[in-house]
Enzyme design. Sequence first.
Site, PDB file in Angstrom:
ATOM      1  N   LYS A 248       0.783  -1.194  -0.057  1.00 32.30           N
ATOM      2  CA  LYS A 248      -0.017   0.014  -0.044  1.00 32.30           C
ATOM      3  C   LYS A 248       0.884   1.340  -0.033  1.00 32.30           C
ATOM      4  O   LYS A 248       1.927   1.243   0.607  1.00 32.30           O
ATOM      5  CB  LYS A 248      -0.936  -0.058   1.268  1.00 32.30           C
ATOM      6  CG  LYS A 248      -2.111   0.844   1.465  1.00 32.30           C
ATOM      7  CD  LYS A 248      -2.800   0.660   2.479  1.00 32.30           C
ATOM      8  CE  LYS A 248      -3.866   1.631   2.847  1.00 32.30           C
ATOM      9  NZ  LYS A 248      -4.897   1.262   3.935  1.00 32.30           N
TER      10      LYS A 248
ATOM     11  N   SER B 292      -9.652   1.428   2.830  1.00 28.32           N
ATOM     12  CA  SER B 292      -8.490   2.559   2.645  1.00 28.32           C
ATOM     13  C   SER B 292      -7.484   1.412   1.835  1.00 28.32           C
ATOM     14  O   SER B 292      -6.824   1.942   0.865  1.00 28.32           O
ATOM     15  CB  SER B 292      -7.866   3.099   3.680  1.00 28.32           C
ATOM     16  OG  SER B 292      -7.034   2.272   4.477  1.00 28.32           O
TER      17      SER B 292
ATOM     18  N   SER C  87     -10.093  -1.649   7.402  1.00 29.79           N
ATOM     19  CA  SER C  87      -9.446  -1.274   6.042  1.00 29.79           C
ATOM     20  C   SER C  87      -8.548  -2.437   5.555  1.00 29.79           C
ATOM     21  O   SER C  87      -7.858  -2.278   4.435  1.00 29.79           O
ATOM     22  CB  SER C  87      -8.641  -0.046   6.101  1.00 29.79           C
ATOM     23  OG  SER C  87      -9.517   1.119   5.851  1.00 29.79           O
TER      24      SER C  87
END
Length: 424
Positions: free
Chosen positions: A4, A85, A109
């Site tokens: 990420k 997210s 998330s």
Amino acid sequence: MLIKDNIDTADKMMTTAGSLALVGSKPPKDSMVARKLREAGAVIIGKTNLSEWANIRARHSTSGWSGRGGQTKNPYALDRNPCGSSSGSGAATSANFCAAAIGTETDGSIVCPSSANGLVGIKPTVGLVSRSGIVPISHSQDGAGPMCRTVRDAATVLGALTGVDSDDSATAASAGKSFTDYTQFLKAEGLRGARIGVVRKTFGFMDAVDKVMEAALDAMKKEGAILVDPVEIETAGKWGETESTVFMYELKANLNAYLARPGFNPPVKTLKEIIEFNEKNHEKEMPYFGQDFFLKAEAKGPLSEKEYVEALEKNHQLARNEGIDATMDKHNLDALVGPTGGPAWLTDLLDGDHFGGGSSGAAAVAGYPNVTVPAGFVFGMPVGISFFGRAWSEPVLIRLAYAFEQATKARKAPKFLPSANLRG
């Protein structure tokens, strides 16, 4: 592997949290997560788009959208949302762009995008995996973990991530409680004799999801699980206001500390400067939603404030002592289960996300582990089931999740449809 874009790497890749304010930002060293992956032999091939600033900029944000990366799509139906997210990590892994990905979670998330994209996701106990070098929200709830297509893959990756890190004090508590090999807990008969509490109050937000969950519970019973149904986390939801309070205080303190690290010279140095950047670049950064959470956080004082100290204490009392721990003690449980969430909603840049329901809150606020596994489909859109429980209970949860996965084989690969087939 993909990671990420809020996880530091000291290479040619930037770490921006999806924000144009951090374009050009080059961290001074690898995050512990990136370093551990490289040491284990992983090749980090890129970074995934995310909900900008991990979905903490505004109340009416759209999951999967960032100023830098645009809108991430769900590979099962491209007009639907990838959720949470860690949306890019979920979509990319589901679409076979990588063998596995790393996401981060503060509340939902990792597990939500794993569920919505047909994946296994492990949100570990806070402190099992270091957060040093990860763009923060809340040091009391943040965590990084694997998002994979199988429980075996997720267990393999998790083992590579664990370890005590002097740059993250929370990891000291993991000494003697972590493992470098979680695949040892993969038992096909792992549900046999397990006492599992069914948290019924996390059901009921969609009939079609309840149908998938009932089939999942039946599968567990056939595998020898003892279902205690229903059980109630009596404090559930009572932490809503205090969780938000903690987020606002910790966001300001943690983000400012991240930006002020020695040897780091990011384009913006404080939350205040980020807010100012967003205002100056309103058309690119805030075309769909604003930054009301950032403004609330900037108005907060230091972590010594009584409001913060009492809110954090109340969170842990409600979610840990009187929540998960009390419920599991009362019924002598190995784990708790509930639907991870509903099927992916249509992406809506005008009104933002449309969360139907889910079960991530208790484990998130407690800082306890949560493992989601594909359970079935609603009109071709995947739905996951969550196994969660006490601190450091990853071995138990992985055993149960693996046995469930092997019994059901629920996951099907995405077909990249333009829209979900609502005719069945």
